[in-house]
Design a protein around this motif. Structure first.
Motif, PDB file in Angstrom:
ATOM      1  N   ALA A  65       0.754  -1.168   0.011  1.00  0.00           N
ATOM      2  CA  ALA A  65      -0.038   0.049   0.099  1.00  0.00           C
ATOM      3  C   ALA A  65       0.728   1.290   0.033  1.00  0.00           C
ATOM      4  O   ALA A  65       0.366   2.179  -0.598  1.00  0.00           O
ATOM      5  N   PHE A  66       1.994   1.346   0.750  1.00  0.00           N
ATOM      6  CA  PHE A  66       2.754   2.482   0.759  1.00  0.00           C
ATOM      7  C   PHE A  66       3.464   2.668  -0.507  1.00  0.00           C
ATOM      8  O   PHE A  66       3.864   3.885  -0.717  1.00  0.00           O
ATOM      9  N   LYS A  67       3.783   1.687  -1.247  1.00  0.00           N
ATOM     10  CA  LYS A  67       4.467   1.756  -2.424  1.00  0.00           C
ATOM     11  C   LYS A  67       3.392   2.861  -3.582  1.00  0.00           C
ATOM     12  O   LYS A  67       4.133   3.371  -4.284  1.00  0.00           O
ATOM     13  N   PHE A  68       2.138   2.503  -3.509  1.00  0.00           N
ATOM     14  CA  PHE A  68       1.519   2.829  -4.585  1.00  0.00           C
ATOM     15  C   PHE A  68       0.191   3.915  -4.133  1.00  0.00           C
ATOM     16  O   PHE A  68      -0.577   4.255  -5.030  1.00  0.00           O
ATOM     17  N   ALA A  69       0.400   4.305  -2.926  1.00  0.00           N
ATOM     18  CA  ALA A  69      -0.828   5.212  -2.229  1.00  0.00           C
ATOM     19  C   ALA A  69      -0.611   6.694  -2.827  1.00  0.00           C
ATOM     20  O   ALA A  69       0.909   6.974  -2.966  1.00  0.00           O
ATOM     21  N   HIS A  70      -1.412   7.373  -3.143  1.00  0.00           N
ATOM     22  CA  HIS A  70      -1.169   8.821  -3.394  1.00  0.00           C
ATOM     23  C   HIS A  70      -1.164   9.810  -2.293  1.00  0.00           C
ATOM     24  O   HIS A  70      -0.283  10.597  -2.116  1.00  0.00           O
ATOM     25  N   THR A  71      -2.191   9.638  -1.395  1.00  0.00           N
ATOM     26  CA  THR A  71      -2.158  10.322  -0.140  1.00  0.00           C
ATOM     27  C   THR A  71      -2.333   9.782   1.096  1.00  0.00           C
ATOM     28  O   THR A  71      -2.012  10.149   2.129  1.00  0.00           O
ATOM     29  N   ARG A  72      -2.925   8.487   1.147  1.00  0.00           N
ATOM     30  CA  ARG A  72      -3.475   7.752   2.433  1.00  0.00           C
ATOM     31  C   ARG A  72      -3.420   6.328   2.498  1.00  0.00           C
ATOM     32  O   ARG A  72      -3.742   5.858   1.407  1.00  0.00           O
ATOM     33  N   VAL A  73      -3.221   5.773   3.518  1.00  0.00           N
ATOM     34  CA  VAL A  73      -3.169   4.156   3.840  1.00  0.00           C
ATOM     35  C   VAL A  73      -4.024   4.239   5.057  1.00  0.00           C
ATOM     36  O   VAL A  73      -3.610   5.016   6.180  1.00  0.00           O
ATOM     37  N   HIS A  74      -4.845   3.240   5.034  1.00  0.00           N
ATOM     38  CA  HIS A  74      -5.664   2.729   6.278  1.00  0.00           C
ATOM     39  C   HIS A  74      -5.620   1.264   6.646  1.00  0.00           C
ATOM     40  O   HIS A  74      -5.691   0.327   5.942  1.00  0.00           O
ATOM     41  N   LEU A  75      -5.241   0.996   7.962  1.00  0.00           N
ATOM     42  CA  LEU A  75      -5.200  -0.263   8.433  1.00  0.00           C
ATOM     43  C   LEU A  75      -6.291  -0.446   9.286  1.00  0.00           C
ATOM     44  O   LEU A  75      -6.516   0.188  10.241  1.00  0.00           O
ATOM     45  N   GLU A  76      -7.049  -1.868   9.210  1.00  0.00           N
ATOM     46  CA  GLU A  76      -7.853  -2.241  10.029  1.00  0.00           C
ATOM     47  C   GLU A  76      -8.046  -3.523  10.371  1.00  0.00           C
ATOM     48  O   GLU A  76      -7.719  -4.515   9.810  1.00  0.00           O
ATOM     49  N   VAL A  77      -8.283  -3.716  11.860  1.00  0.00           N
ATOM     50  CA  VAL A  77      -8.076  -5.125  12.354  1.00  0.00           C
ATOM     51  C   VAL A  77      -9.263  -5.165  13.123  1.00  0.00           C
ATOM     52  O   VAL A  77      -9.497  -4.587  14.299  1.00  0.00           O
ATOM     53  N   SER A  78     -10.220  -6.182  12.849  1.00  0.00           N
ATOM     54  CA  SER A  78     -11.622  -6.192  13.696  1.00  0.00           C
ATOM     55  C   SER A  78     -12.040  -7.428  13.766  1.00  0.00           C
ATOM     56  O   SER A  78     -11.336  -8.417  12.931  1.00  0.00           O
ATOM     57  N   SER A  79     -12.815  -7.980  14.756  1.00  0.00           N
ATOM     58  CA  SER A  79     -13.381  -9.041  15.307  1.00  0.00           C
ATOM     59  C   SER A  79     -14.833  -9.185  15.195  1.00  0.00           C
ATOM     60  O   SER A  79     -15.355  -8.349  15.761  1.00  0.00           O
ATOM     61  N   GLY A  80     -15.326 -10.180  14.614  1.00  0.00           N
ATOM     62  CA  GLY A  80     -16.768 -10.395  14.762  1.00  0.00           C
ATOM     63  C   GLY A  80     -17.042 -11.892  14.618  1.00  0.00           C
ATOM     64  O   GLY A  80     -16.548 -12.714  15.685  1.00  0.00           O
ATOM     65  N   SER A  81     -17.803 -12.427  13.467  1.00  0.00           N
ATOM     66  CA  SER A  81     -17.687 -13.740  13.331  1.00  0.00           C
ATOM     67  C   SER A  81     -16.410 -14.423  12.809  1.00  0.00           C
ATOM     68  O   SER A  81     -16.065 -15.680  12.885  1.00  0.00           O
ATOM     69  N   THR A  82     -15.672 -13.431  12.318  1.00  0.00           N
ATOM     70  CA  THR A  82     -14.252 -13.824  12.024  1.00  0.00           C
ATOM     71  C   THR A  82     -13.365 -12.704  12.130  1.00  0.00           C
ATOM     72  O   THR A  82     -13.888 -11.791  12.396  1.00  0.00           O
ATOM     73  N   ILE A  83     -12.083 -13.013  12.221  1.00  0.00           N
ATOM     74  CA  ILE A  83     -11.159 -11.852  12.296  1.00  0.00           C
ATOM     75  C   ILE A  83     -10.816 -11.298  11.108  1.00  0.00           C
ATOM     76  O   ILE A  83     -10.404 -12.223  10.138  1.00  0.00           O
ATOM     77  N   HIS A  84     -11.095  -9.876  11.081  1.00  0.00           N
ATOM     78  CA  HIS A  84     -10.946  -9.533   9.718  1.00  0.00           C
ATOM     79  C   HIS A  84      -9.634  -8.403   9.644  1.00  0.00           C
ATOM     80  O   HIS A  84      -9.412  -7.536  10.484  1.00  0.00           O
ATOM     81  N   ILE A  85      -8.596  -8.508   8.633  1.00  0.00           N
ATOM     82  CA  ILE A  85      -7.536  -7.762   8.554  1.00  0.00           C
ATOM     83  C   ILE A  85      -7.423  -7.123   7.156  1.00  0.00           C
ATOM     84  O   ILE A  85      -7.472  -7.710   6.313  1.00  0.00           O
ATOM     85  N   SER A  86      -7.484  -5.639   7.080  1.00  0.00           N
ATOM     86  CA  SER A  86      -7.373  -5.080   5.568  1.00  0.00           C
ATOM     87  C   SER A  86      -6.344  -4.025   5.555  1.00  0.00           C
ATOM     88  O   SER A  86      -6.403  -3.455   6.762  1.00  0.00           O
ATOM     89  N   VAL A  87      -6.124  -3.651   4.597  1.00  0.00           N
ATOM     90  CA  VAL A  87      -5.278  -2.373   4.203  1.00  0.00           C
ATOM     91  C   VAL A  87      -5.905  -1.906   3.144  1.00  0.00           C
ATOM     92  O   VAL A  87      -5.923  -2.460   2.159  1.00  0.00           O
ATOM     93  N   GLN A  88      -5.926  -0.457   3.131  1.00  0.00           N
ATOM     94  CA  GLN A  88      -6.569   0.350   2.060  1.00  0.00           C
ATOM     95  C   GLN A  88      -5.740   1.590   1.570  1.00  0.00           C
ATOM     96  O   GLN A  88      -5.242   2.044   2.498  1.00  0.00           O
ATOM     97  N   ASP A  89      -5.561   1.635   0.294  1.00  0.00           N
ATOM     98  CA  ASP A  89      -4.721   2.919  -0.253  1.00  0.00           C
ATOM     99  C   ASP A  89      -5.432   3.334  -1.286  1.00  0.00           C
ATOM    100  O   ASP A  89      -6.615   3.079  -1.831  1.00  0.00           O
ATOM    101  N   ASP A  90      -5.040   4.735  -1.583  1.00  0.00           N
ATOM    102  CA  ASP A  90      -5.794   5.559  -2.701  1.00  0.00           C
ATOM    103  C   ASP A  90      -4.952   5.576  -3.893  1.00  0.00           C
ATOM    104  O   ASP A  90      -4.758   6.590  -4.541  1.00  0.00           O
ATOM    105  N   GLY A  91      -4.320   4.342  -4.246  1.00  0.00           N
ATOM    106  CA  GLY A  91      -3.177   4.324  -5.362  1.00  0.00           C
ATOM    107  C   GLY A  91      -3.853   4.080  -6.662  1.00  0.00           C
ATOM    108  O   GLY A  91      -5.193   4.259  -6.773  1.00  0.00           O
ATOM    109  N   ILE A  92      -2.927   3.765  -7.562  1.00  0.00           N
ATOM    110  CA  ILE A  92      -3.418   3.562  -9.024  1.00  0.00           C
ATOM    111  C   ILE A  92      -4.351   2.398  -9.247  1.00  0.00           C
ATOM    112  O   ILE A  92      -5.252   2.375 -10.131  1.00  0.00           O
ATOM    113  N   GLY A  93      -4.524   1.519  -8.161  1.00  0.00           N
ATOM    114  CA  GLY A  93      -5.310   0.451  -8.413  1.00  0.00           C
ATOM    115  C   GLY A  93      -5.111  -0.775  -9.407  1.00  0.00           C
ATOM    116  O   GLY A  93      -3.926  -0.672  -9.931  1.00  0.00           O
ATOM    117  N   ILE A  94      -5.919  -1.561  -9.650  1.00  0.00           N
ATOM    118  CA  ILE A  94      -5.761  -2.759 -10.357  1.00  0.00           C
ATOM    119  C   ILE A  94      -7.049  -2.951 -11.211  1.00  0.00           C
ATOM    120  O   ILE A  94      -8.041  -3.103 -10.896  1.00  0.00           O
TER     121      ILE A  94
END
Length: 424
Positions: free
Chosen positions: A326-355
């Motif tokens: 995410a840090f390689k391709f982000a333009h301005t921001r990166v967000h990390l989220e780790v949450s727990s519910g029925s499963t444990i969810h780990i995600s990283v989000q960026d505003d880069g060029i995309g896929i």
């Protein structure tokens, strides 16, 4: 087995017929002696004779070769032989016939029973031969028909071994659900897996050759230039610096390849309770400092007291790979989220060029990179990070997720199952 069965049937039938003819002989003689109206000279293989008390035949025909001098047998059925012929006979005194003194004799030639036994023997012999012939022809046809898919599998395996073509498949197998169909389906599935693995290895070998060709060429060029033209210490340092950068890149690639090869060979890993919230907080603290150097905005949301059953080092490295990406391709921001519910969810989000959508299924392959902009000098990568993440998630029985809108946002993540306290 048919011969043994025939022998048993013949012996059993012969003994049964002997007992039955003895009974019939005795009953016929006694009936004729007590009631003259029931006298018949010959009935169902039994010869009946009327004798005077001094042994003269009054009525009936004596069977051929029966010894006329055979003494009376009033107490039991007697067997007598004469000129290789055997007979059973039985006598009973004549009753209720005034003025007649004598006895009734019943005679049964044993040849009669032998003919019945021989007829049964030949019937069983002919029937057995016919049955064995039909069974052999029918069995051969059934076996050949039943084993046809097996021969197809064998021939196909031989062709694949000869041609080394894993694209071949077993076709025209009816979906009967039997063992042969399951064998063919399993073989086709195995071929598909081998073909996919072979194609992946070919792409990997091609990609790794391409990746290594450039740094090796640079090192050779710099070394040759330094050997022939460097005249000052500064020029030598510059050449050494270029060689060092290229060799370090090669070393990093080899190190990652060895790590991935180690993961590929693992089917199980050592697991223990991992304080995932603490691991994520440490990573967030590290990348928050890095974001200042890169002039990016880094945010995080991490639920407290999340415990996951797994390998802490691998999970930490997997999350770090997603953050690095995410840090390689982000333009301005990166967000990390780790949450727990029925499963444990780990995600990283960026505003880069995309896929691009067509590239999403391929991003988990080794050395795959979407386009040249993702491998530019400042974003130089080996294309191994996401492949490593995929292996780690699979070893933890998790699932991968990716969503991307080009030039808007890209989210990489994975979910891990929650284990109860007894399992932990």
């Amino acid at each position: 087995m048919i011969g043994l069965l025939a022998t048993f049937v013949i012996q059993f039938t012969h003994i049964w017929d002997q007992n039955e003819i003895r009974t019939d002989l005795q009953e016929a003689v006694i009936e004729s002696a007590s009631d003259p109206k029931k006298f018949k000279p010959f009935d169902d293989g039994i010869f009946l004779l009327v004798y005077t008390h001094d042994g003269v035949v009054l009525r009936g025909n004596v069977p051929d070769l029966f010894p006329k001098e055979a003494p009376p047998s009033f107490d039991a059925i007697t067997e007598v032989s004469h000129q290789n012929r055997s007979f059973l006979y039985y006598d009973a005194p004549i009753q209720h016939r005034p003025g007649v003194q004598g006895y009734i004799r019943g005679v049964v030639p044993m040849a009669f029973l032998d003919r019945k036994s021989n007829s049964m023997f030949f019937a069983l012999l002919f029937g057995g031969i016919l049955f064995v012939t039909v069974a052999a022809i029918g069995g051969y046809w059934i076996i050949q028909r039943g084993l046809k898919p097996v021969r197809t599998v064998t021939n196909l395996a031989a062709q694949i071994s000869l041609k080394r073509d894993l694209s071949e498949r077993i076709e025209n197998i009816p979906e009967s659900g039997d063992t042969i169909y399951q064998l063919a389906s399993t073989f086709n599935h195995m071929l598909s897996s081998l073909e996919e693995s072979s194609n992946r290895e070919k792409r990997f070998n091609s990609d790794i050759s391409h990746e290594l060709r450039t740094p090796i060429a640079v090192i050779q060029a710099e070394s040759d230039y330094a050997r022939q033209y460097v005249a000052s210490l500064e020029e030598a340092k510059e050449s050494f610096q270029n060689i060092f950068v290229q060799s370090k890149g090669m070393a990093d690639m080899v190190s990652q390849l060895l790590e991935i090869a180690r993961l590929d060979s693992l089917t199980n890993i050592d697991k223990e309770p991992v304080p995932l919230s603490q691991v994520a907080e440490q990573l967030a603290h590290t990348y928050a400092r890095l974001s200042k150097e890169k002039h990016l905005t880094f945010t995080s949301h991490i639920d407290e007291s999340i415990i996951v059953y797994g390998n802490q080092i691998l999970l930490q490295q997997a999350m770090a790979n997603l953050l690095d990406n995410a840090f390689k391709f982000a333009h301005t921001r990166v967000h990390l989220e780790v949450s727990s519910g029925s499963t444990i969810h780990i995600s990283v989000q960026d505003d880069g060029i995309g896929i691009p959508p067509e590239s999403i299924p391929l991003i988990w392959d080794r050395l795959y990179q979407v386009d040249p902009s993702r491998t530019s000098k400042e974003n130089k990568g080996l294309g191994l990070g996401l492949f490593f993440v995929q292996n780690v998630v699979q070893l933890h029985e998790g699932t991968l997720q990716v969503e991307s809108t080009p030039d808007v946002k890209t989210t990489f993540g994975f979910e891990l199952p929650i284990h109860n306290n007894s399992e932990i």
